[in-house]
Design an enzyme around this catalytic site. Structure first.
Site, PDB file in Angstrom:
ATOM      1  CG  HIS A 189       3.922   5.912   6.310  1.00  0.00           C
ATOM      2  ND1 HIS A 189       4.651   6.032   5.285  1.00  0.00           N
ATOM      3  CD2 HIS A 189       4.200   6.483   7.471  1.00  0.00           C
ATOM      4  CE1 HIS A 189       5.830   6.625   6.046  1.00  0.00           C
ATOM      5  NE2 HIS A 189       5.559   6.629   7.099  1.00  0.00           N
ATOM      6  CG  MET A 200       3.558  13.079   3.889  1.00  0.00           C
ATOM      7  SD  MET A 200       4.669  13.632   2.669  1.00  0.00           S
ATOM      8  CE  MET A 200       5.023  11.906   1.834  1.00  0.00           C
TER       9      MET A 200
HETATM   10  C1  DX5 Z   1       8.071   8.958   1.981  1.00  0.00           C
HETATM   11  C2  DX5 Z   1       7.187   8.046   1.212  1.00  0.00           C
HETATM   12  C3  DX5 Z   1       7.801   7.495   0.041  1.00  0.00           C
HETATM   13  C4  DX5 Z   1       6.775   6.928  -0.589  1.00  0.00           C
HETATM   14  C5  DX5 Z   1       7.344   5.909  -1.928  1.00  0.00           C
HETATM   15  O1  DX5 Z   1       7.921   9.706   3.115  1.00  0.00           O
HETATM   16  O2  DX5 Z   1       6.557   7.332   2.289  1.00  0.00           O
HETATM   17  O3  DX5 Z   1       8.827   6.503   0.357  1.00  0.00           O
HETATM   18  O4  DX5 Z   1       5.929   6.132   0.030  1.00  0.00           O
HETATM   19  O5  DX5 Z   1       7.953   6.713  -2.745  1.00  0.00           O
HETATM   20  P1  DX5 Z   1       8.779   6.219  -3.715  1.00  0.00           P
HETATM   21  O6  DX5 Z   1       8.567   4.653  -4.018  1.00  0.00           O
HETATM   22  O7  DX5 Z   1       8.642   6.980  -5.176  1.00  0.00           O
HETATM   23  O8  DX5 Z   1      10.393   6.250  -3.233  1.00  0.00           O
HETATM   24 ZN    ZN Z   2       4.643   5.483   3.277  1.00  0.00          ZN
END
Ligand code: DX5
Ligand code: ZN
Length: 220
Positions: free
Chosen positions: A67, A37
């Site tokens: 990601h 991010m």
């Molecule tokens: C959001 C992230 C979350 C993370 C997973 O931007 O991508 O979705 O991967 O987080 P949990 O499993 O804690 O929802």
């Molecule tokens: Zn993710």
């Protein structure tokens, strides 16, 4: 397609990241999910490609799934490709030239994918299906771990499955956000192949027990 569990290091203890990653891999995790991010595309800042290369130097051999919640993406695609990533996905809203960014991911030797926010349709896939190896369906709005799974995702997974079948391509469906032991079997039945879980794993008392239970519920 074999069901795979991808713990997101977003919820790991960054002060002990190498050990945390080894622990979840030894417990049976299949892929390590990086939530990158940039405090621009999403209002949170996490980490960059050095974490990837350092984990590779630490001895992590498992697939690393990056990601990108960042904008722009092309420079990060090149950096993570050099740092040892295996999969790189990005949000179509974060690239001015989606097709070119997807081709760049393959040029750096990684598998390529697009990430679809809860409010984003799959329309662009019609023209890009030959450039993607996977799609990532966000079941929360991007930026934070520990959020509630958005229930319209079940239908969205089914829609993705139908589209991919119609387009006649082998494309893995990854789902990310709010996945836990209570909903993972239903998400799997809806058609998902890869399951990203951050807080459900790293906030649990015993990673090995949690991951074993995830695998059981995924029929592993
Ligand atoms: C959001 C992230 C979350 C993370 C997973 O931007 O991508 O979705 O991967 O987080 P949990 O499993 O804690 O929802
Ligand atoms: Zn993710």
């Amino acid at each position: 397609m074999i069901k795979k569990l991808a713990p997101s290091i977003l919820s790991a203890d960054f002060a002990r990241l190498g050990e945390e990653v080894n622990e979840v891999l030894e417990a049976g995790a299949d892929i390590i999910h990086f939530d990158v991010m940039d405090n621009h595309y999403v209002p949170v800042l996490t980490f960059g490609p050095k974490i990837c290369s350092d984990l590779r130097s630490f001895g992590v051999k498992a697939p690393i799934d990056v990601h990108l919640m960042a904008k722009p993406v092309d420079n990060l695609i090149e950096a993570f490709g050099s740092a040892g990533a295996d999969y790189i996905t990005f949000h179509p809203e974060a690239s001015d030239h989606i097709d070119r960014s997807l081709r760049l991911i393959r040029q750096v030797g990684c598998k390529a994918g697009l990430v679809f926010n809860p409010g984003t349709s799959f329309d662009c896939l019609e023209y890009l299906i030959d450039q993607v190896d996977m799609i990532l369906i966000m079941s929360v709005n991007p930026g934070y771990g520990g959020q509630e799974f958005i229930s319209t995702t079940y239908k969205k997974i089914g829609d993705a499955k139908e589209l991919i079948t119609r387009l006649g391509k082998e494309v893995a469906i990854e789902v990310d956000g709010g996945i836990n032991l209570a909903n993972v079997a239903d998400i799997s039945s809806a058609g998902a192949d890869i399951f990203v879980a951050g807080s459900a794993i790293f906030d649990s008392e015993n990673y090995a027990e949690t991951i074993a239970e995830f695998k059981t519920r995924l029929g592993g």
